[in-house]
Design a protein around this motif. Structure first.
Motif, PDB file in Angstrom:
ATOM      1  N   THR A  31      -2.707  -3.651   7.725  1.00 47.06           N
ATOM      2  CA  THR A  31      -2.602  -2.405   6.963  1.00 47.06           C
ATOM      3  C   THR A  31      -1.152  -1.964   6.859  1.00 47.06           C
ATOM      4  OG1 THR A  31      -4.807  -1.723   7.665  1.00 47.06           O
ATOM      5  CG2 THR A  31      -3.341   0.000   6.850  1.00 47.06           C
ATOM      6  N   ALA A  32      -0.424  -2.066   7.980  1.00 49.27           N
ATOM      7  CA  ALA A  32       0.990  -1.693   7.971  1.00 49.27           C
ATOM      8  C   ALA A  32       1.775  -2.581   7.028  1.00 49.27           C
ATOM      9  CB  ALA A  32       1.551  -1.786   9.391  1.00 49.27           C
ATOM     10  N   ASP A  33       1.466  -3.892   7.040  1.00 44.80           N
ATOM     11  CA  ASP A  33       2.136  -4.820   6.140  1.00 44.80           C
ATOM     12  C   ASP A  33       1.858  -4.454   4.687  1.00 44.80           C
ATOM     13  OD1 ASP A  33       3.185  -6.180   8.255  1.00 44.80           O
ATOM     14  OD2 ASP A  33       1.720  -7.813   8.216  1.00 44.80           O
ATOM     15  N   GLN A  34       0.599  -4.131   4.379  1.00 46.46           N
ATOM     16  CA  GLN A  34       0.234  -3.752   3.012  1.00 46.46           C
ATOM     17  C   GLN A  34       0.962  -2.488   2.585  1.00 46.46           C
ATOM     18  OE1 GLN A  34      -4.029  -3.453   2.718  1.00 46.46           O
ATOM     19  NE2 GLN A  34      -4.304  -5.642   2.395  1.00 46.46           N
ATOM     20  N   ASP A  35       1.063  -1.520   3.489  1.00 46.01           N
ATOM     21  CA  ASP A  35       1.766  -0.277   3.169  1.00 46.01           C
ATOM     22  C   ASP A  35       3.241  -0.558   2.894  1.00 46.01           C
ATOM     23  OD1 ASP A  35      -0.574   1.113   3.509  1.00 46.01           O
ATOM     24  OD2 ASP A  35      -0.097   1.826   5.533  1.00 46.01           O
ATOM     25  N   GLU A  36       3.831  -1.445   3.693  1.00 47.93           N
ATOM     26  CA  GLU A  36       5.243  -1.786   3.500  1.00 47.93           C
ATOM     27  C   GLU A  36       5.455  -2.476   2.158  1.00 47.93           C
ATOM     28  OE1 GLU A  36       8.748  -4.450   5.677  1.00 47.93           O
ATOM     29  OE2 GLU A  36       6.907  -3.965   6.767  1.00 47.93           O
ATOM     30  N   ALA A  80       3.496  -2.240  -0.464  1.00 47.82           N
ATOM     31  CA  ALA A  80       3.239  -1.262  -1.518  1.00 47.82           C
ATOM     32  C   ALA A  80       4.468  -0.385  -1.759  1.00 47.82           C
ATOM     33  CB  ALA A  80       2.036  -0.395  -1.158  1.00 47.82           C
ATOM     34  N   ASN A  81       5.129   0.030  -0.677  1.00 48.73           N
ATOM     35  CA  ASN A  81       6.340   0.848  -0.819  1.00 48.73           C
ATOM     36  C   ASN A  81       7.449   0.071  -1.512  1.00 48.73           C
ATOM     37  OD1 ASN A  81       5.190   3.084   0.437  1.00 48.73           O
ATOM     38  ND2 ASN A  81       5.881   2.466   2.482  1.00 48.73           N
ATOM     39  N   SER A  87       0.480   5.080  -8.103  1.00 49.00           N
ATOM     40  CA  SER A  87      -0.152   4.538  -6.892  1.00 49.00           C
ATOM     41  C   SER A  87       0.041   3.033  -6.867  1.00 49.00           C
ATOM     42  CB  SER A  87      -1.650   4.871  -6.847  1.00 49.00           C
ATOM     43  OG  SER A  87      -2.353   4.179  -7.867  1.00 49.00           O
ATOM     44  N   VAL A 112      -1.869  -0.169  -4.774  1.00 50.51           N
ATOM     45  CA  VAL A 112      -2.918  -0.575  -3.833  1.00 50.51           C
ATOM     46  C   VAL A 112      -3.219  -2.063  -4.033  1.00 50.51           C
ATOM     47  CG1 VAL A 112      -3.991   1.717  -3.749  1.00 50.51           C
ATOM     48  CG2 VAL A 112      -4.749   0.056  -5.457  1.00 50.51           C
TER      49      VAL A 112
END
Length: 244
Positions: free
Chosen positions: A23-28, A30-31, A46, A48
């Motif tokens: 999840t953290a990797d995906q958030d990074e 995405a940013n 957005s 996602v």
């Protein structure tokens, strides 16, 4: 603790850590994609993970969607479709657009709309972005009795196509601020003039709302399930789409 139970606990713990890390990797990612898109002049509403593995879905202003590789080197501008196990073709992107439109229009307070409702109450209600100087908007309004006979309520929101500050915008503000807004709007759609008036009104906000949902013209109808119908839709055809 028995060895088997301890091993199971360790395995579950590892899975939880892996899920948090993913999840953290995906958030990074995405940013990073959001920053990349902004640098291309495509600011993201957005970012996602997309339904298609290996891609991220980016919503940009105007109701458009991009599908981007995690390294932001390649992106696809267009519609994503899924062939399901029963061979049905599902329009993934349009489903996302409909859900987003529904989320936006559900935020429109009824008090800010001009509502023409049939006697006895409506069977269905349709949100209509309208312009008082648009020929097809006037045609739709002139058939209000026919929509009402089929049980269709028309909820108008303002979309002066010439933009905020235009003469059409001023006329629509005057209608929304009139003592009898429904009569004032009808008179404008009949080509008549009404006294200029100002007040606290939603016209500019509703114009921006139209921009946010990707309007290309007026009238544009938004149904209760988020479907958007660009252009004039005759009463019988609209009733069929609403399954009335």
């Amino acid at each position: 603790m028995p060895r088997a139970q301890k091993a199971l606990s360790l395995a579950v713990g590892c899975l939880c850590v892996a899920a948090v890390a993913a999840t953290a990797d995906q958030d990074e990612v995405a940013n990073e994609i959001a920053e990349c898109m902004a640098a291309q002049g495509l600011p993201a509403e957005s970012v996602v993970p997309a339904a298609a593995p290996g891609l991220f879905e980016v919503e940009v202003q105007g109701g458009d969607y991009l599908y981007v590789t995690p390294d932001c080197r390649y992106f696809i501008f267009g519609n994503l479709y899924e062939i399901q196990d029963d061979h049905r073709l599902v329009a993934v992107t349009e489903g996302r657009r409909s859900a987003r439109r529904l989320e936006i229009v559900e935020g429109v307070a009824e008090a800010d709309t001009l509502v023409f409702s049939p006697d006895g109450g409506p069977k269905a209600s349709v949100l209509v972005f309208t312009d008082t100087d648009c020929g097809y908007c006037r045609q739709l309004h002139n058939q209000m009795d026919e929509y009402h006979a089929l049980g269709i309520e028309i909820r108008y929101v303002a979309y002066p196509r010439a933009g905020v500050g235009s003469p059409t915008y001023d006329r629509m503000v005057s209608a929304w601020c009139a003592t009898d807004p429904l009569d004032a709007l009808t008179r404008l759609k009949n080509g008549e003039e009404i006294p200029p008036r100002t007040c606290v009104n939603p016209v500019a906000t509703q114009y921006q709302l139209g921009q946010d949902v990707g309007l290309s013209g007026t009238p544009t109808l938004v149904l209760a399930d988020g479907r958007m119908l660009p252009g004039y839709t005759p009463p019988a055809q609209l009733a069929a789409l609403l399954e009335l």
